[in-house]
Design a protein around this motif. Structure first.
Motif, PDB file in Angstrom:
ATOM      1  N   UNK A   1     -79.511   6.775  28.267  1.00  6.41           N
ATOM      2  CA  UNK A   1     -79.580   8.050  28.991  1.00  6.41           C
ATOM      3  C   UNK A   1     -78.921   7.850  30.354  1.00  6.41           C
ATOM      4  N   UNK A   2     -77.962   8.690  30.678  1.00  7.35           N
ATOM      5  CA  UNK A   2     -77.374   8.604  32.008  1.00  7.35           C
ATOM      6  C   UNK A   2     -78.458   8.843  33.044  1.00  7.35           C
ATOM      7  N   UNK A   3     -78.597   7.934  33.995  1.00  5.34           N
ATOM      8  CA  UNK A   3     -79.711   8.001  34.934  1.00  5.34           C
ATOM      9  C   UNK A   3     -79.310   8.128  36.382  1.00  5.34           C
ATOM     10  N   UNK A   4     -78.031   8.400  36.636  1.00  4.87           N
ATOM     11  CA  UNK A   4     -77.613   8.595  38.018  1.00  4.87           C
ATOM     12  C   UNK A   4     -76.606   7.554  38.486  1.00  4.87           C
ATOM     13  N   UNK A   5     -76.231   7.696  39.735  1.00  8.59           N
ATOM     14  CA  UNK A   5     -75.248   6.797  40.338  1.00  8.59           C
ATOM     15  C   UNK A   5     -75.854   5.439  40.673  1.00  8.59           C
ATOM     16  N   UNK A   6     -74.970   4.507  40.956  1.00  2.00           N
ATOM     17  CA  UNK A   6     -75.409   3.149  41.279  1.00  2.00           C
ATOM     18  C   UNK A   6     -76.348   3.132  42.480  1.00  2.00           C
ATOM     19  N   UNK A   7     -76.181   4.052  43.400  1.00  2.00           N
ATOM     20  CA  UNK A   7     -77.060   4.047  44.578  1.00  2.00           C
ATOM     21  C   UNK A   7     -78.504   4.359  44.206  1.00  2.00           C
ATOM     22  N   UNK A   8     -78.737   4.846  42.993  1.00  2.72           N
ATOM     23  CA  UNK A   8     -80.097   5.084  42.531  1.00  2.72           C
ATOM     24  C   UNK A   8     -80.560   4.029  41.527  1.00  2.72           C
ATOM     25  N   UNK A   9     -79.939   2.846  41.583  1.00  3.21           N
ATOM     26  CA  UNK A   9     -80.332   1.759  40.660  1.00  3.21           C
ATOM     27  C   UNK A   9     -81.598   1.037  41.125  1.00  3.21           C
ATOM     28  N   UNK A  10     -81.815   0.972  42.419  1.00  6.32           N
ATOM     29  CA  UNK A  10     -82.932   0.157  42.917  1.00  6.32           C
ATOM     30  C   UNK A  10     -84.256   0.506  42.234  1.00  6.32           C
ATOM     31  N   UNK A  11     -84.535   1.805  42.190  1.00 12.60           N
ATOM     32  CA  UNK A  11     -85.856   2.189  41.679  1.00 12.60           C
ATOM     33  C   UNK A  11     -85.992   1.917  40.180  1.00 12.60           C
ATOM     34  N   UNK A  12     -84.885   1.914  39.466  1.00 12.39           N
ATOM     35  CA  UNK A  12     -84.965   1.609  38.032  1.00 12.39           C
ATOM     36  C   UNK A  12     -85.202   0.104  37.847  1.00 12.39           C
ATOM     37  N   UNK A  13     -84.539  -0.696  38.656  1.00 15.72           N
ATOM     38  CA  UNK A  13     -84.826  -2.137  38.625  1.00 15.72           C
ATOM     39  C   UNK A  13     -86.293  -2.384  39.006  1.00 15.72           C
ATOM     40  N   UNK A  14     -86.724  -1.749  40.084  1.00 13.67           N
ATOM     41  CA  UNK A  14     -88.073  -1.986  40.613  1.00 13.67           C
ATOM     42  C   UNK A  14     -89.158  -1.472  39.683  1.00 13.67           C
ATOM     43  N   UNK A  15     -88.842  -0.453  38.892  1.00 10.63           N
ATOM     44  CA  UNK A  15     -89.824   0.121  37.963  1.00 10.63           C
ATOM     45  C   UNK A  15     -90.346  -0.940  36.988  1.00 10.63           C
ATOM     46  N   UNK A  16     -89.581  -1.985  36.795  1.00  5.88           N
ATOM     47  CA  UNK A  16     -90.042  -3.079  35.932  1.00  5.88           C
ATOM     48  C   UNK A  16     -91.349  -3.669  36.461  1.00  5.88           C
ATOM     49  N   UNK A  17     -91.530  -3.663  37.773  1.00  6.65           N
ATOM     50  CA  UNK A  17     -92.808  -4.140  38.339  1.00  6.65           C
ATOM     51  C   UNK A  17     -93.958  -3.256  37.865  1.00  6.65           C
TER      52      UNK A  17
END
Lengths: 225, 225
Positions: free
Chosen positions: A189-205
């Motif tokens: 699923x397209x989830x936005x631009x690279x500048x919105x990657x942090x929260x997807x990485x962090x969601x793993x926590x």
């Protein structure tokens, strides 16, 4: 032999850090889908050993190489190394990765006695760090929240999760969405631009917290699509 | 008249910022579930007008007050104000909110011509900011990613989303999970400690990107629970 989409026909996928659980799990699924896969590792021997295991398990075309060799061999290159070595590894492969789509799935997390938490990253996220270090590559963030346990379990015939795909170049995010869809059950699923990657990485926590509370291997689905 | 869980019996829910779309949508659903609801707003008149609309629409018990009045009236107090006024509002209600569970659903986001992006928050997240300003309250983060459009649409009889519930006090997160479950279709899922709230707030930027790309009102489900 496979139902690969046209966009991936003839493409080789390399997985740097392919001897770790996440990389190994993704490599297994890509190989099972009929994609030629190259496992990359600091040690070419360990890469070859993992490749042989995965080839035997999947009947697929899996070979091993050191990380520079794998980076050279791949049309798409997945980065699945631990966060600690991420910047150094990526910076050292800028030449090999020139002109390629680089799929970053690294989660910058810390752990203490209360569980996992997101680390601050100067560039904003692991994916943005990779893009900063690889100006001649197209970095896409993906596969951050997929359970390695599920990917590696041959009994799991359908991995019940979506993958949020993040990037600034439509052609590249479309290609990585196609790559996601080679894994049974997975939807990119397209989830936005690279500048919105942090929260997807962090969601793993958060998913690690979920897994502890519910004794699960949680994934994420996006609704209303 | 309703199937409220025991934990919520006799409890009043106040919604600060209850005249905005998110607050109004949550208030509507809580009222429809049989919970007494108090709409809070800077303007008691606007709060009363929204309350009258929601009471008529749901047949529920909805009244309006200014924000301090609503904070006083609620056993659980939902904060659904714009990020810009969040810190000031919360700090000014510390006395009224003492000893209460405060449910923060505020997303610190910026917008430009490329869409939405997460703002940096000194305390880490809106929820942590609220907790820092309300040392005598128990702050729980929740309802960050729920579509206001879906909440407000009376034709949507089941809102297809989970709510990640974040907090450091088990009794409070359990209670807010029960509150989530009063909305048909919604499941409250424990999502970790307050220190992991930022990425759940920020994920709303990704869902805005999803909504633009897919013309949806996306939500999130956690799989394998």
């Amino acid at each position: 032999m496979s139902n690969l989409p046209e966009s991936l026909a003839g493409k080789t996928v390399s997985v740097l850090g392919g001897t770790g659980p996440q990389g190994r799990g993704l490599a297994r699924r890509f190989a099972a889908a009929g994609l030629p896969v190259v496992i990359g590792s600091r040690s070419a021997e360990r890469a070859a050993a993992t490749a042989a295991e995965l080839a035997a398990a999947t009947g697929g075309d899996v070979t091993g190489a050191d990380n520079p060799g794998a980076a050279t061999a791949g049309d798409l290159v997945v980065v699945a190394v631990p966060w600690e070595g991420h910047g150094e590894l990526v910076a050292g492969l800028a030449a090999e990765l020139t002109g390629k789509v680089v799929v970053d799935c690294v989660n910058p997390l810390g752990f203490d006695n209360q569980g996992a938490f997101a680390l601050a990253v100067e560039e904003g996220s692991a994916a943005q760090q990779a893009q900063a270090l690889l100006p001649a590559s197209t970095v896409v963030g993906a596969f951050h929240n997929v359970s390695a346990v599920k990917l590696e379990d041959p009994e799991v015939t359908s991995v019940d999760t979506d993958v949020l795909v993040l990037g600034d170049v439509r052609e590249a995010t479309d290609l990585v969405q196609d790559l996601c869809a080679t894994i049974p059950g997975v939807r990119g699923v397209y989830g936005g631009r690279l500048r919105n990657a942090h929260q997807v990485e962090a969601l793993t926590a958060n998913l690690i917290s979920v897994n502890r509370r519910y004794r699960s291997h949680a994934g994420v689905r996006v609704t209303d699509l």
